[in-house]
Design an enzyme around this catalytic site. Sequence first.
Site, PDB file in Angstrom:
ATOM      1  N   GLY A 195       0.826  -1.207   0.000  1.00 12.92           N
ATOM      2  CA  GLY A 195       0.000   0.000   0.000  1.00 12.92           C
ATOM      3  C   GLY A 195       0.855   1.249   0.000  1.00 12.92           C
ATOM      4  N   ASN A 196       0.243   2.367   0.319  1.00 11.49           N
ATOM      5  CA  ASN A 196       0.995   3.623   0.420  1.00 11.49           C
ATOM      6  C   ASN A 196       0.408   4.468   1.532  1.00 11.49           C
ATOM      7  OD1 ASN A 196      -1.074   5.509  -0.773  1.00 11.49           O
ATOM      8  ND2 ASN A 196      -0.853   4.043  -2.447  1.00 11.49           N
TER       9      ASN A 196
END
Length: 390
Positions: A199-200
Amino acid sequence: MTEEPAKKILLGVTGSIAAYKACELVRLFVKDGHEVTPLLTHDAERFVTAHTFEALARREAARELFPHLMEADLLVLAPLSANTLAKLAQGLADNVLTQTMLAYRGPVVAAPAMNARMWDHPATKENTARLRERGVELVGPETGELAEGELGPGRMSEPNEIYARCLAALARGSELREKRVLVTAGGTREPLDSVRFIGNRSSGKMGVALAEEAARRGAEVTLLYANGSVPPPAGIEVVATPTAADLARETLARADADVVLMAAAVADYRPSEPISGKRPKEREPWTVTLDPTDDILAELGRRRTDGQILVGFAADEGERGLERAREKLAAKRGTLFVFNDVSQDDIGFDANQNEVVLVSSTGERKIAKRDKREVAVAILDEVATLLRGD
Ligand SMILES: Cc1cc2nc3c(=O)[nH]c(=O)nc-3n(C[C@H](O)[C@H](O)[C@H](O)COP(=O)(O)O)c2cc1C
């Protein structure tokens, strides 16, 4: 009378020495043909009677929260006392004004008035910041001589100034009426197995602020939301799009929107073969092959129709990053690129503030560091200008 259709204004007045100036504000609205409904607190009436406001507005003050009040075009709070400011920040609803504030979803302009030390108190500062965060537009207070003879910030802005800001807020409130605005927000997560993902750090704050601001300007908004950490705005259509594939599918299904704001941080790569179930812990290294994801913005650019506004966001680093944003604008056929420099810790990803450069074919404009909600205002001002074709 103005050429614009009459607007429905709710005027909240609280217990301040500046209450008499609100009479002039009513007069300005009425003179231009607008309908004003006064909402007075009990203490406001210690300063100016409801009769005075009713005579000037040529209508009765509201004493109960009637449903039709919710259809107003603007709620103005002038003067706004420290007491009511605190109640609004907390969401109290103990009189018709505070109840209206909780039930009303349109634009709100507030002109605080109080003693300079009351204005300077950390409690008032926190309360003011909360209202601002929720999109309330503040006018003043001005620095000058206060009623007690002291000098300092706290004096309510002049009715003319408040009136001008109200007219601007009203104009903005209908700017995107009948426009369909698609906003993507948050950060996608690409599964490695059934519990792990790549993810980020995107929180979704910028996209949510854009969706709220577009709705405030009268647009029909759809928010495609990817795992954000802030709650999505009430009253707009929200579709959960956890992965890049979900986001691509839902975006392309709505690619004919009048305005598309691609604020989500979409994964550039996804694990090529996500494992079904949870991968057990082993001593061997785990090598994962990543495949590039589809470039949604480039596809939108290919499909972009005349007059459609396509806004891309470029989270990149430094001067070279800005240069890449300029290149992307041309390569992806976007109308506008919002560049933010993620090499700075206090702005951008997950922060409350942002500093951006708006890059369009007509030029570049730097928006200095400010609250993400205020950045959203600047971006939508630019979008409105591009839509008008000025
Ligand atoms: C003469 C006088 C002037 C006042 N002026 C202010 C003012 O400018 N700003 C303010 O926040 N409170 C002012 N107050 C105090 C408020 O009236 C008081 O906090 C009241 O509870 C506010 O109620 P409301 O917010 O429900 O209207 C003043 C009080 C008096 C007696």
